[in-house]
Design a protein around this motif. Structure first.
Motif, PDB file in Angstrom:
ATOM      1  N   PRO A  85       4.662  -0.134  -3.072  1.00 10.28           N
ATOM      2  CA  PRO A  85       5.800   0.549  -2.448  1.00 10.28           C
ATOM      3  C   PRO A  85       6.042   1.943  -3.042  1.00 10.28           C
ATOM      4  CG  PRO A  85       6.344  -1.734  -2.933  1.00 10.28           C
ATOM      5  CD  PRO A  85       5.044  -1.457  -3.612  1.00 10.28           C
ATOM      6  N   GLU A  86       5.788   2.090  -4.355  1.00  5.45           N
ATOM      7  CA  GLU A  86       5.979   3.400  -4.977  1.00  5.45           C
ATOM      8  C   GLU A  86       4.917   4.389  -4.503  1.00  5.45           C
ATOM      9  OE1 GLU A  86       6.045   2.849  -9.191  1.00  5.45           O
ATOM     10  OE2 GLU A  86       7.812   1.541  -9.140  1.00  5.45           O
ATOM     11  N   TRP A  87       3.688   3.905  -4.346  1.00  4.14           N
ATOM     12  CA  TRP A  87       2.626   4.790  -3.856  1.00  4.14           C
ATOM     13  C   TRP A  87       2.956   5.286  -2.448  1.00  4.14           C
ATOM     14  CZ3 TRP A  87      -0.567   4.885   0.372  1.00  4.14           C
ATOM     15  CH2 TRP A  87      -1.637   5.794   0.327  1.00  4.14           C
ATOM     16  N   THR A  88       3.410   4.377  -1.595  1.00  4.67           N
ATOM     17  CA  THR A  88       3.714   4.758  -0.212  1.00  4.67           C
ATOM     18  C   THR A  88       4.905   5.714  -0.161  1.00  4.67           C
ATOM     19  OG1 THR A  88       3.010   2.522   0.382  1.00  4.67           O
ATOM     20  CG2 THR A  88       3.970   3.856   2.113  1.00  4.67           C
ATOM     21  N   ALA A  89       5.925   5.443  -0.972  1.00  6.27           N
ATOM     22  CA  ALA A  89       7.090   6.325  -1.008  1.00  6.27           C
ATOM     23  C   ALA A  89       6.700   7.718  -1.507  1.00  6.27           C
ATOM     24  CB  ALA A  89       8.170   5.726  -1.894  1.00  6.27           C
ATOM     25  N   ALA A  90       5.773   7.771  -2.463  1.00  6.88           N
ATOM     26  CA  ALA A  90       5.315   9.066  -2.964  1.00  6.88           C
ATOM     27  C   ALA A  90       4.587   9.830  -1.872  1.00  6.88           C
ATOM     28  CB  ALA A  90       4.404   8.873  -4.179  1.00  6.88           C
ATOM     29  N   TRP A  91       3.815   9.111  -1.042  1.00  6.91           N
ATOM     30  CA  TRP A  91       3.130   9.802   0.054  1.00  6.91           C
ATOM     31  C   TRP A  91       4.152  10.316   1.074  1.00  6.91           C
ATOM     32  CZ3 TRP A  91      -2.159  10.456  -0.237  1.00  6.91           C
ATOM     33  CH2 TRP A  91      -2.680  11.274   0.774  1.00  6.91           C
ATOM     34  N   ALA A  92       5.182   9.530   1.322  1.00  3.25           N
ATOM     35  CA  ALA A  92       6.231   9.977   2.234  1.00  3.25           C
ATOM     36  C   ALA A  92       6.887  11.248   1.710  1.00  3.25           C
ATOM     37  CB  ALA A  92       7.269   8.872   2.427  1.00  3.25           C
ATOM     38  N   GLY A  93       7.093  11.321   0.403  1.00  4.61           N
ATOM     39  CA  GLY A  93       7.635  12.542  -0.191  1.00  4.61           C
ATOM     40  C   GLY A  93       6.686  13.709  -0.028  1.00  4.61           C
ATOM     41  N   ARG A  94       5.397  13.446  -0.167  1.00  6.36           N
ATOM     42  CA  ARG A  94       4.376  14.491   0.007  1.00  6.36           C
ATOM     43  C   ARG A  94       4.397  15.033   1.435  1.00  6.36           C
ATOM     44  NH1 ARG A  94       0.525  11.501  -1.819  1.00  6.36           N
ATOM     45  NH2 ARG A  94       0.699  12.215  -3.963  1.00  6.36           N
ATOM     46  N   ASP A  95       4.700  14.148   2.394  1.00  5.78           N
ATOM     47  CA  ASP A  95       4.747  14.552   3.803  1.00  5.78           C
ATOM     48  C   ASP A  95       6.112  15.099   4.214  1.00  5.78           C
ATOM     49  OD1 ASP A  95       2.124  13.911   4.242  1.00  5.78           O
ATOM     50  OD2 ASP A  95       2.497  12.183   5.523  1.00  5.78           O
ATOM     51  N   GLY A  96       7.028  15.208   3.262  1.00  2.00           N
ATOM     52  CA  GLY A  96       8.335  15.783   3.570  1.00  2.00           C
ATOM     53  C   GLY A  96       9.236  14.873   4.379  1.00  2.00           C
TER      54      GLY A  96
ATOM     55  N   PRO B 299       8.153 -13.465  10.591  1.00  4.95           N
ATOM     56  CA  PRO B 299       8.695 -14.206   9.454  1.00  4.95           C
ATOM     57  C   PRO B 299       8.087 -13.797   8.113  1.00  4.95           C
ATOM     58  CG  PRO B 299       8.325 -15.688  11.293  1.00  4.95           C
ATOM     59  CD  PRO B 299       7.749 -14.362  11.693  1.00  4.95           C
ATOM     60  N   ASP B 300       6.822 -13.361   8.123  1.00  7.33           N
ATOM     61  CA  ASP B 300       6.159 -12.990   6.867  1.00  7.33           C
ATOM     62  C   ASP B 300       5.781 -11.510   6.794  1.00  7.33           C
ATOM     63  OD1 ASP B 300       4.209 -13.138   8.833  1.00  7.33           O
ATOM     64  OD2 ASP B 300       2.648 -13.836   7.457  1.00  7.33           O
ATOM     65  N   ILE B 301       6.300 -10.693   7.709  1.00  8.45           N
ATOM     66  CA  ILE B 301       5.909  -9.284   7.757  1.00  8.45           C
ATOM     67  C   ILE B 301       7.146  -8.387   7.705  1.00  8.45           C
ATOM     68  CG2 ILE B 301       4.714  -7.470   9.033  1.00  8.45           C
ATOM     69  CD1 ILE B 301       2.838  -9.674   8.167  1.00  8.45           C
ATOM     70  N   GLU B 302       7.170  -7.486   6.733  1.00 10.23           N
ATOM     71  CA  GLU B 302       8.240  -6.503   6.638  1.00 10.23           C
ATOM     72  C   GLU B 302       7.654  -5.107   6.816  1.00 10.23           C
ATOM     73  OE1 GLU B 302      11.910  -6.699   3.867  1.00 10.23           O
ATOM     74  OE2 GLU B 302      10.494  -5.373   2.837  1.00 10.23           O
ATOM     75  N   LEU B 303       8.229  -4.353   7.730  1.00 11.36           N
ATOM     76  CA  LEU B 303       7.757  -3.005   8.041  1.00 11.36           C
ATOM     77  C   LEU B 303       8.743  -1.971   7.509  1.00 11.36           C
ATOM     78  CD1 LEU B 303       5.968  -0.930   9.591  1.00 11.36           C
ATOM     79  CD2 LEU B 303       7.440  -1.343  11.578  1.00 11.36           C
ATOM     80  N   SER B 304       8.241  -1.065   6.664  1.00  7.55           N
ATOM     81  CA  SER B 304       9.023   0.079   6.200  1.00  7.55           C
ATOM     82  C   SER B 304       8.455   1.326   6.857  1.00  7.55           C
ATOM     83  CB  SER B 304       8.945   0.216   4.674  1.00  7.55           C
ATOM     84  OG  SER B 304       9.443  -0.942   4.034  1.00  7.55           O
ATOM     85  N   ARG B 305       9.332   2.143   7.405  1.00 10.51           N
ATOM     86  CA  ARG B 305       8.866   3.335   8.131  1.00 10.51           C
ATOM     87  C   ARG B 305       9.720   4.535   7.745  1.00 10.51           C
ATOM     88  NH1 ARG B 305       5.782   4.592  12.658  1.00 10.51           N
ATOM     89  NH2 ARG B 305       6.465   6.432  13.797  1.00 10.51           N
ATOM     90  N   TRP B 306       9.045   5.589   7.309  1.00 11.12           N
ATOM     91  CA  TRP B 306       9.713   6.832   6.954  1.00 11.12           C
ATOM     92  C   TRP B 306       9.710   7.765   8.163  1.00 11.12           C
ATOM     93  CZ3 TRP B 306       7.294   3.776   3.576  1.00 11.12           C
ATOM     94  CH2 TRP B 306       7.861   3.585   2.311  1.00 11.12           C
ATOM     95  N   SER B 307      10.794   8.443   8.395  1.00  8.13           N
ATOM     96  CA  SER B 307      10.913   9.349   9.534  1.00  8.13           C
ATOM     97  C   SER B 307      11.309  10.735   9.037  1.00  8.13           C
ATOM     98  CB  SER B 307      11.939   8.821  10.535  1.00  8.13           C
ATOM     99  OG  SER B 307      13.208   8.695   9.916  1.00  8.13           O
TER     100      SER B 307
ATOM    101  N   THR C  79       4.538  14.072  11.493  1.00 10.41           N
ATOM    102  CA  THR C  79       3.794  12.961  10.908  1.00 10.41           C
ATOM    103  C   THR C  79       4.722  11.775  10.688  1.00 10.41           C
ATOM    104  OG1 THR C  79       4.179  13.813   8.681  1.00 10.41           O
ATOM    105  CG2 THR C  79       2.144  14.481   9.763  1.00 10.41           C
ATOM    106  N   ALA C  80       4.167  10.687  10.197  1.00  8.99           N
ATOM    107  CA  ALA C  80       4.948   9.483   9.893  1.00  8.99           C
ATOM    108  C   ALA C  80       4.236   8.734   8.786  1.00  8.99           C
ATOM    109  CB  ALA C  80       5.081   8.596  11.135  1.00  8.99           C
ATOM    110  N   VAL C  81       4.991   7.942   8.049  1.00  5.85           N
ATOM    111  CA  VAL C  81       4.444   7.086   6.990  1.00  5.85           C
ATOM    112  C   VAL C  81       5.033   5.701   7.180  1.00  5.85           C
ATOM    113  CG1 VAL C  81       4.310   6.664   4.497  1.00  5.85           C
ATOM    114  CG2 VAL C  81       4.152   9.008   5.377  1.00  5.85           C
ATOM    115  N   ALA C  82       4.182   4.677   7.071  1.00  8.48           N
ATOM    116  CA  ALA C  82       4.632   3.298   7.249  1.00  8.48           C
ATOM    117  C   ALA C  82       3.952   2.392   6.227  1.00  8.48           C
ATOM    118  CB  ALA C  82       4.334   2.807   8.667  1.00  8.48           C
ATOM    119  N   HIS C  83       4.650   1.333   5.864  1.00  8.09           N
ATOM    120  CA  HIS C  83       4.116   0.340   4.942  1.00  8.09           C
ATOM    121  C   HIS C  83       4.348  -1.046   5.519  1.00  8.09           C
ATOM    122  CE1 HIS C  83       3.254  -2.074   1.486  1.00  8.09           C
ATOM    123  NE2 HIS C  83       4.517  -2.394   1.300  1.00  8.09           N
ATOM    124  N   VAL C  84       3.295  -1.833   5.609  1.00  7.91           N
ATOM    125  CA  VAL C  84       3.376  -3.198   6.131  1.00  7.91           C
ATOM    126  C   VAL C  84       3.162  -4.157   4.972  1.00  7.91           C
ATOM    127  CG1 VAL C  84       2.423  -4.844   7.783  1.00  7.91           C
ATOM    128  CG2 VAL C  84       2.455  -2.403   8.344  1.00  7.91           C
TER     129      VAL C  84
END
Length: 327
Positions: free
Chosen positions: A242-253, A265-273, A279-284
């Motif tokens: 999660p930290e790696w993905t958040a850092a990439w989202a920061g890199r993409d502004g 039930p077993d899948i959580e989607l995080s999406r940066w806007s 662009t977009a960043v998402a973590h599954v």
């Protein structure tokens, strides 16, 4: 260079109606409506290979060799059903994990079912125990091998022989191969439109990642991955995912806080806007998922493999919306 049909894992039976409905709903969260026609997204200039005869029969795969950096390299090339040399096609570069092969990745991933030219390059045998193929950026990769340069050489070779849309070249991969896609995004953002690492091994490279443009990313990772831990591994320099993905989202502004939704039930989607340049960043995150490819019907790694989503469908819905800017 004998053509062959894709592995049996690609010819899977349809899933239950309820599962299909929930999967489509999950895809909709990632992409909304399907990507509009190319004409609506700026000009499409076909590569130099447009008009050349297909190197083998569409709907099949073949093995080819090329040379890069003085080293002979091998790759599997899959042409989609309906491939025509006068229509520019998107490309997906797919990188296997350490000790695996492009053929294995093709067999369990389902990627060759996508409406794109699929390329499965083979890594060079690296260091450590056994003769295990690996990709640049990992501590066990082959010294002196420049896989980023190999990828760019491979794109040039394919563009000379096939009809490609060079604004729609995407990269995915598993484990070490997934980590390598991040290195590609850092160093070759002018060639790669978006990346989709699965169970990525994001080893530190000793250099700051400064892409020439914001790069869209969707990352998949099991929370019970025992090989590349979801919470990171300080001894190996692996970050928490999660930290790696958040850092990439920061890199993409992007905006600092993602929207988080449970789509299965077993899948959580995080999406940066709010990211730069559309662009977009998402973590599954796959609850209880192992070091595996979501939706795989064949062995893809240790631990539990979810069947509630198909990674190849989800990642395609995400990356297909993105194109390189017009030069």
């Amino acid at each position: 260079m004998t053509a062959r049909k894709p592995g049996t894992a690609l010819r899977r039976a349809p899933r239950a109606t309820a599962l299909l409905a929930t999967a489509l709903a999950a895809l909709a969260l990632l992409g909304g409506t399907p990507a509009p026609a190319a004409a609506d997204r700026g000009p499409v200039a076909g590569s130099d290979g447009c008009g050349s005869a297909a190197p083998h029969r569409p709907g099949t795969s073949a093995t080819y060799r090329t040379t890069s950096g003085g080293i002979e390299r091998t790759y599997q090339l899959h042409l989609p059903e309906g491939y025509q040399p006068r229509r520019p096609w998107p490309v997906v570069l797919a990188y296997h994990g350490r000790g695996s092969t492009g053929t294995e990745l093709q067999g369990f991933s389902g990627l060759s079912a996508l409406p794109a030219v699929l390329v499965y390059p083979e890594g060079v045998v690296g260091t450590g125990e056994g003769e295990r193929q690996a990709w640049q950026g990992a501590p066990y990769s082959a010294p002196g091998v420049d896989d980023v340069a190999f990828t760019e050489d491979l794109i040039d070779r394919l563009a000379d022989r096939l009809c490609l849309d060079e604004r729609r070249i995407y990269a995915t991969g598993k484990s070490n191969g997934g980590g390598f896609t991040a290195l590609l995004a850092c160093r070759a953002a002018d060639r790669i439109a978006a990346i989709a690492p699965v169970a990525g091994a994001f080893y530190p490279t000793g250099e700051e990642c400064r892409p020439s443009r914001p790069v869209p990313v969707i990352e998949f990772h099991g929370t019970a991955d025992a090989t590349i831990p979801y919470t990171g591994d300080a001894d190996r320099g692996l970050p928490a995912v999660p930290e790696w993905t958040a850092a990439w989202a920061g890199r993409d502004g992007c905006r600092p806080r993602p929207s988080v939704r449970r789509i299965e039930p077993d899948i959580e989607l995080s999406r940066w806007s709010g990211c730069a340049a559309g662009t977009a960043v998402a973590h599954v995150a796959i609850d209880g998922g192992g070091h595996t490819w979501p939706g795989a019907d064949a062995y893809s790694g240790g631990g539990h493999t979810t069947q509630t989503i198909e990674a190849h469908q989800v990642l395609w819905r995400f990356v297909a919306r993105h194109r390189l800017p017009v030069r």
